[in-house]
Design a protein around this motif. Structure first.
Motif, PDB file in Angstrom:
ATOM      1  N   VAL A  14      -7.641  -0.760  -5.997  1.00  0.00           N
ATOM      2  CA  VAL A  14      -6.438  -1.019  -6.784  1.00  0.00           C
ATOM      3  C   VAL A  14      -6.879  -1.549  -8.142  1.00  0.00           C
ATOM      4  CG1 VAL A  14      -4.247  -2.245  -6.905  1.00  0.00           C
ATOM      5  CG2 VAL A  14      -5.183  -1.575  -4.683  1.00  0.00           C
ATOM      6  N   LEU A  46      -6.006  -6.359  -0.742  1.00  0.00           N
ATOM      7  CA  LEU A  46      -6.255  -4.924  -0.571  1.00  0.00           C
ATOM      8  C   LEU A  46      -7.628  -4.540  -1.113  1.00  0.00           C
ATOM      9  CD1 LEU A  46      -2.816  -3.236  -1.453  1.00  0.00           C
ATOM     10  CD2 LEU A  46      -3.874  -3.503   0.794  1.00  0.00           C
ATOM     11  N   ARG A  47      -8.023  -5.136  -2.226  1.00  0.00           N
ATOM     12  CA  ARG A  47      -9.349  -4.848  -2.784  1.00  0.00           C
ATOM     13  C   ARG A  47     -10.443  -5.290  -1.828  1.00  0.00           C
ATOM     14  NH1 ARG A  47      -7.664  -7.176  -8.720  1.00  0.00           N
ATOM     15  NH2 ARG A  47      -6.828  -5.228  -9.606  1.00  0.00           N
ATOM     16  N   LEU A  71      -3.269   2.736  -7.556  1.00  0.00           N
ATOM     17  CA  LEU A  71      -4.271   2.988  -6.527  1.00  0.00           C
ATOM     18  C   LEU A  71      -5.182   4.095  -7.025  1.00  0.00           C
ATOM     19  CD1 LEU A  71      -5.182   2.186  -3.668  1.00  0.00           C
ATOM     20  CD2 LEU A  71      -3.724   4.015  -2.788  1.00  0.00           C
ATOM     21  N   TYR A 124      -9.664  -1.050  -0.767  1.00  0.00           N
ATOM     22  CA  TYR A 124      -8.750  -0.192  -1.508  1.00  0.00           C
ATOM     23  C   TYR A 124      -8.955  -0.400  -3.004  1.00  0.00           C
ATOM     24  CZ  TYR A 124      -6.416   0.614   2.922  1.00  0.00           C
ATOM     25  OH  TYR A 124      -6.145   0.968   4.212  1.00  0.00           O
ATOM     26  N   LEU A 142      -7.326   3.557   6.516  1.00  0.00           N
ATOM     27  CA  LEU A 142      -6.070   4.220   6.171  1.00  0.00           C
ATOM     28  C   LEU A 142      -4.932   3.657   6.998  1.00  0.00           C
ATOM     29  CD1 LEU A 142      -7.315   7.921   5.972  1.00  0.00           C
ATOM     30  CD2 LEU A 142      -7.040   6.287   4.113  1.00  0.00           C
ATOM     31  N   GLN A 190       0.960   4.177  -2.995  1.00  0.00           N
ATOM     32  CA  GLN A 190       0.702   5.589  -2.703  1.00  0.00           C
ATOM     33  C   GLN A 190       1.845   6.483  -3.152  1.00  0.00           C
ATOM     34  OE1 GLN A 190       0.050   5.198   1.523  1.00  0.00           O
ATOM     35  NE2 GLN A 190      -2.176   5.201   1.315  1.00  0.00           N
ATOM     36  N   LEU A 218       0.827  -1.199   0.000  1.00  0.00           N
ATOM     37  CA  LEU A 218       0.000   0.000   0.000  1.00  0.00           C
ATOM     38  C   LEU A 218       0.866   1.255   0.000  1.00  0.00           C
ATOM     39  CD1 LEU A 218      -2.822   1.187   0.089  1.00  0.00           C
ATOM     40  CD2 LEU A 218      -2.761   1.018   2.575  1.00  0.00           C
ATOM     41  N   PRO A 239     -11.582   3.904   2.424  1.00  0.00           N
ATOM     42  CA  PRO A 239     -11.174   2.638   3.037  1.00  0.00           C
ATOM     43  C   PRO A 239     -10.365   2.892   4.294  1.00  0.00           C
ATOM     44  CG  PRO A 239      -9.701   3.166   1.232  1.00  0.00           C
ATOM     45  CD  PRO A 239     -10.750   4.253   1.268  1.00  0.00           C
TER      46      PRO A 239
END
Length: 346
Positions: free
Chosen positions: A51, A44-45, A63, A49, A72, A16, A12, A70
């Motif tokens: 992605v 992550l999805r 991203l 998130y 953080l 970013q 992540l 979502p």
């Protein structure tokens, strides 16, 4: 191989840091296989998130913006920086004080104990200016509208209200202002819009708390450069009595004196002045102001003997104030000597 939770945080953080990441490069940076990267992206999805994958010779991931916020994840330095920023947000004048306080409480609750201790020991107290010059609050919708116009390079029409004390604060009965907005800035606790005024064909600085935007916005424009090329220097110069074309932002009147005080005692109250130590109880002070009498009065606040180095206008201003103060100390003010020139003419 790092644990799954650690890999997700690392992934992540990388997503970013830049917009597009080729899958092979991500696998190399994380020291895992491309298959592991794909599985971690799926995790992550599932956490919310957004992605997205992109195709091409170097197909990879980015991203993207989602429909919901979502969870953080911050590293230690980011968490501390966020907490400090939220503490000082209460004096932004943007009407976000309550929201900032709630956000700080939320962030603190989910922090590890070691970070909560750092935050609790780092209490930032933001001191507002005295009530003689209050900082009016600005509606956040107005700030967002101004910021959007600046970003889109679209012309603005707005009503400009009267200054406090001249009416009820409603927009004045004048035609709306038409401007090309260039920068939204803060200065001394207030928000301002720096714009090119189309009707006056000149640069203007408008207080955001007096602006009531009209819709729709105007046509797009090609931005022109602010005088001097530096918006910070331009704004500083305007508020210090200059036209800002030189870009220096300096005061129109600047003088030099020697004070019989320690440099450390003077520097605490000299603001943007230059203080040089000349001895244990002696220092040189270079300071600026709007006018020569204003500069002399500012220097006079130091309870010490003063030696004027220059220029002559500053010495004349001290003489002018000395006569004025002497008159004020008498029961009956004395008439000024015949033919005494005004300070501005000296």
């Amino acid at each position: 191989m790092p644990k799954t939770s650690a890999r997700l945080l690392s992934l992540l953080s990388l997503l970013q840091a830049r917009r597009d990441w080729p899958g092979a490069l991500l696998a190399e940076r994380m020291e895992v296989s491309p298959r592991t990267v794909r599985r971690d992206v799926d995790r992550l999805r599932e956490l919310g998130y957004p992605v997205v994958a992109f195709k091409g010779p170097d197909g990879g991931y980015r991203l993207d913006a989602g429909t919901e916020l979502p969870p953080l994840l911050f590293d230690d330095e980011q968490a501390v920086a966020l907490a400090v920023a939220l503490q000082v947000a209460t004096t932004s004048g943007a009407g976000i004080e309550e929201a900032a306080a709630r956000a700080l409480t939320t962030v603190r609750q989910v922090m590890p104990a070691r970070l909560r201790h750092r935050i609790d020991t780092l209490q930032v107290t933001a001191v507002e200016r005295a009530a003689t010059r209050p900082s009016p609050r600005v509606d956040t919708t107005v700030l967002m509208a101004l910021s959007a116009a600046v970003h889109a390079r679209e012309g603005l029409r707005f009503d400009y209200g009267s200054p406090p004390g001249t009416g009820a604060g409603a927009p004045a009965a004048y035609p709306p202002r038409r401007v090309q907005p260039h920068h939204l800035v803060t200065w001394s606790g207030r928000w301002y819009l720096v714009a090119w005024d189309l009707d006056r064909e000149d640069w203007r600085i408008f207080r955001a708390d007096r602006i009531t935007p009209r819709v729709p916005t105007g046509p797009r424009f090609t931005p022109r450069e602010v005088p001097g090329g530096d918006v910070a220097a331009f704004v500083a110069a305007r508020f210090r009595g200059s036209d800002g074309s030189g870009g220096s932002g300096d005061w129109p009147c600047r003088g030099e004196v020697i004070l019989d005080l320690p440099a450390v005692a003077v520097s605490r109250h000299a603001h943007d002045g230059l203080v040089e130590e000349l001895g244990p109880n002696r220092c040189r002070l270079v300071l600026g102001s709007w006018s020569w009498p204003g500069l002399a009065a500012a220097i006079g606040m130091f309870d010490a003997d003063i030696e004027v180095v220059g220029p002559p206008e500053l010495k004349a201003a001290f003489g002018h104030l000395a006569r004025r103060y002497a008159d004020a100390a008498r029961d009956t003010p004395a008439a000024p000597p015949h033919g005494e020139p005004a300070v501005g003419d000296q």
